[in-house]
Scaffold this motif. Structure first.
Motif, PDB file in Angstrom:
ATOM      1  N   VAL A 277       0.603  -1.461   0.102  1.00  0.00           N
ATOM      2  CA  VAL A 277       0.286   0.109  -0.169  1.00  0.00           C
ATOM      3  C   VAL A 277       0.771   1.252   0.051  1.00  0.00           C
ATOM      4  O   VAL A 277       0.561   2.029  -0.795  1.00  0.00           O
ATOM      5  CB  VAL A 277      -0.799  -0.005   1.326  1.00  0.00           C
ATOM      6  CG1 VAL A 277      -1.656   1.388   1.298  1.00  0.00           C
ATOM      7  CG2 VAL A 277      -2.021  -0.972   1.300  1.00  0.00           C
ATOM      8  N   GLU A 278       1.703   1.323   0.975  1.00  0.00           N
ATOM      9  CA  GLU A 278       2.737   2.444   1.110  1.00  0.00           C
ATOM     10  C   GLU A 278       3.433   2.744  -0.330  1.00  0.00           C
ATOM     11  O   GLU A 278       3.574   3.911  -0.883  1.00  0.00           O
ATOM     12  CB  GLU A 278       3.758   2.347   1.939  1.00  0.00           C
ATOM     13  CG  GLU A 278       4.757   3.562   2.099  1.00  0.00           C
ATOM     14  CD  GLU A 278       5.837   3.331   3.309  1.00  0.00           C
ATOM     15  OE1 GLU A 278       6.566   4.063   3.490  1.00  0.00           O
ATOM     16  OE2 GLU A 278       6.204   2.107   3.593  1.00  0.00           O
ATOM     17  N   GLU A 279       3.962   1.762  -0.985  1.00  0.00           N
ATOM     18  CA  GLU A 279       4.557   1.831  -2.251  1.00  0.00           C
ATOM     19  C   GLU A 279       3.725   1.922  -3.431  1.00  0.00           C
ATOM     20  O   GLU A 279       4.129   2.732  -4.528  1.00  0.00           O
ATOM     21  CB  GLU A 279       5.364   0.737  -2.502  1.00  0.00           C
ATOM     22  CG  GLU A 279       6.667   0.634  -1.654  1.00  0.00           C
ATOM     23  CD  GLU A 279       7.381  -0.833  -2.025  1.00  0.00           C
ATOM     24  OE1 GLU A 279       6.938  -1.843  -2.672  1.00  0.00           O
ATOM     25  OE2 GLU A 279       8.634  -0.819  -1.447  1.00  0.00           O
ATOM     26  N   ALA A 280       2.471   1.906  -3.303  1.00  0.00           N
ATOM     27  CA  ALA A 280       1.658   2.276  -4.233  1.00  0.00           C
ATOM     28  C   ALA A 280       1.239   3.826  -4.089  1.00  0.00           C
ATOM     29  O   ALA A 280       0.938   4.662  -5.235  1.00  0.00           O
ATOM     30  CB  ALA A 280       0.267   1.479  -4.287  1.00  0.00           C
ATOM     31  N   LEU A 281       1.160   4.279  -2.823  1.00  0.00           N
ATOM     32  CA  LEU A 281       0.716   5.927  -2.552  1.00  0.00           C
ATOM     33  C   LEU A 281       1.820   6.660  -2.804  1.00  0.00           C
ATOM     34  O   LEU A 281       1.823   7.884  -3.253  1.00  0.00           O
ATOM     35  CB  LEU A 281       0.225   5.748  -1.177  1.00  0.00           C
ATOM     36  CG  LEU A 281      -1.054   5.043  -0.806  1.00  0.00           C
ATOM     37  CD1 LEU A 281      -1.500   5.043   0.730  1.00  0.00           C
ATOM     38  CD2 LEU A 281      -2.214   5.663  -1.685  1.00  0.00           C
ATOM     39  N   TYR A 282       3.199   6.127  -2.384  1.00  0.00           N
ATOM     40  CA  TYR A 282       4.288   6.840  -2.439  1.00  0.00           C
ATOM     41  C   TYR A 282       5.600   6.360  -2.824  1.00  0.00           C
ATOM     42  O   TYR A 282       5.783   5.140  -2.774  1.00  0.00           O
ATOM     43  CB  TYR A 282       4.529   7.378  -0.813  1.00  0.00           C
ATOM     44  CG  TYR A 282       5.398   8.203  -0.599  1.00  0.00           C
ATOM     45  CD1 TYR A 282       5.299   9.818  -0.743  1.00  0.00           C
ATOM     46  CD2 TYR A 282       6.714   7.875   0.014  1.00  0.00           C
ATOM     47  CE1 TYR A 282       6.570  10.581  -0.358  1.00  0.00           C
ATOM     48  CE2 TYR A 282       7.857   8.649   0.412  1.00  0.00           C
ATOM     49  CZ  TYR A 282       7.592   9.899   0.227  1.00  0.00           C
ATOM     50  OH  TYR A 282       8.529  10.789   0.476  1.00  0.00           O
ATOM     51  N   GLN A 283       6.386   7.061  -3.405  1.00  0.00           N
ATOM     52  CA  GLN A 283       7.819   6.368  -4.236  1.00  0.00           C
ATOM     53  C   GLN A 283       8.691   6.439  -2.885  1.00  0.00           C
ATOM     54  O   GLN A 283       9.198   7.544  -2.488  1.00  0.00           O
ATOM     55  CB  GLN A 283       8.207   7.405  -5.121  1.00  0.00           C
ATOM     56  CG  GLN A 283       9.507   6.636  -5.731  1.00  0.00           C
ATOM     57  CD  GLN A 283       9.385   5.279  -6.015  1.00  0.00           C
ATOM     58  OE1 GLN A 283       9.848   4.517  -5.583  1.00  0.00           O
ATOM     59  NE2 GLN A 283       8.771   5.209  -7.355  1.00  0.00           N
TER      60      GLN A 283
ATOM     61  N   LEU B  89       0.892   7.734  -6.630  1.00  0.00           N
ATOM     62  CA  LEU B  89      -0.420   8.294  -6.665  1.00  0.00           C
ATOM     63  C   LEU B  89      -0.372   9.634  -5.993  1.00  0.00           C
ATOM     64  O   LEU B  89      -1.019  10.699  -6.526  1.00  0.00           O
ATOM     65  CB  LEU B  89      -1.515   7.356  -5.984  1.00  0.00           C
ATOM     66  CG  LEU B  89      -1.577   6.052  -6.799  1.00  0.00           C
ATOM     67  CD1 LEU B  89      -2.666   4.994  -5.919  1.00  0.00           C
ATOM     68  CD2 LEU B  89      -2.346   6.224  -8.063  1.00  0.00           C
ATOM     69  N   ASN B  90       0.412   9.521  -4.862  1.00  0.00           N
ATOM     70  CA  ASN B  90       0.299  10.844  -4.211  1.00  0.00           C
ATOM     71  C   ASN B  90       0.706  12.026  -4.903  1.00  0.00           C
ATOM     72  O   ASN B  90       0.505  13.352  -5.053  1.00  0.00           O
ATOM     73  CB  ASN B  90       0.824  10.874  -2.723  1.00  0.00           C
ATOM     74  CG  ASN B  90       2.298  10.907  -2.778  1.00  0.00           C
ATOM     75  OD1 ASN B  90       2.934  10.206  -3.498  1.00  0.00           O
ATOM     76  ND2 ASN B  90       3.235  11.410  -1.717  1.00  0.00           N
TER      77      ASN B  90
END
Length: 152
Positions: free
Chosen positions: A64-70, A86-87
């Motif tokens: 989840v973290e890696e989908a939201l933030y690099q 995404l962010n």
């Protein structure tokens, strides 16, 4: 005036979703630190089940973290080497839409809808982890009666 209000409303919605996303990233990192702190004391075979549960939770949160933030950015050059997440996409949309004095374009609205839906999908996964998986993990730790201090 209506165009300015539409632009303002759009920018506020994007800002709120960015805040929600960034707060989720902070929550992931805090939960990961706490899980690692607890499981760091559990090295023996009697804790295999707990460690497996922790590993599964950490894996899901990482996804989840890696989908939201690099998470791989370390230097100024890294955004060129690793794709934005995404962010960043939503933040850049906010930047582009804030220029000028006109309502958001249809494309901007469609893009916001697409990125927001993807963010919501990831946040739903995280909500499941926080509301189901972590309480189950906590119950397992309590049942094992793990000592606060474990001496070698």
């Amino acid at each position: 005036m209506a165009d300015l209000q539409a632009q303002f409303d759009f920018l506020i919605e994007v800002r709120d979703k960015l805040s929600e996303t960034n707060n989720a990233i902070t929550d992931i990192r805090e939960a990961r630190d706490q899980i690692n702190l607890v499981t760091g004391k559990m090295k023996s075979d009697e804790f295999t089940e707990i460690n497996k549960k922790a590993k599964d939770i950490l894996k899901t949160m990482k996804e989840v973290e890696e989908a939201l933030y690099q998470t791989k950015n370390r230097s100024g050059q890294d955004p060129l080497n690793f794709p934005i997440r995404l962010n960043n996409k939503l933040g850049h949309l906010n930047s582009l839409t804030s220029t000028g004095d006109y309502k958001p374009t249809d494309q901007a609205v469609a893009f916001k809808k697409e990125v927001t839906a993807a963010i919501d999908t990831e946040l739903d996964k995280l909500k499941t982890v926080f509301e189901t998986e972590i309480p189950a993990f906590n119950k397992m730790v309590k049942e094992k009666g793990v000592d606060a201090v474990i001496l070698k």
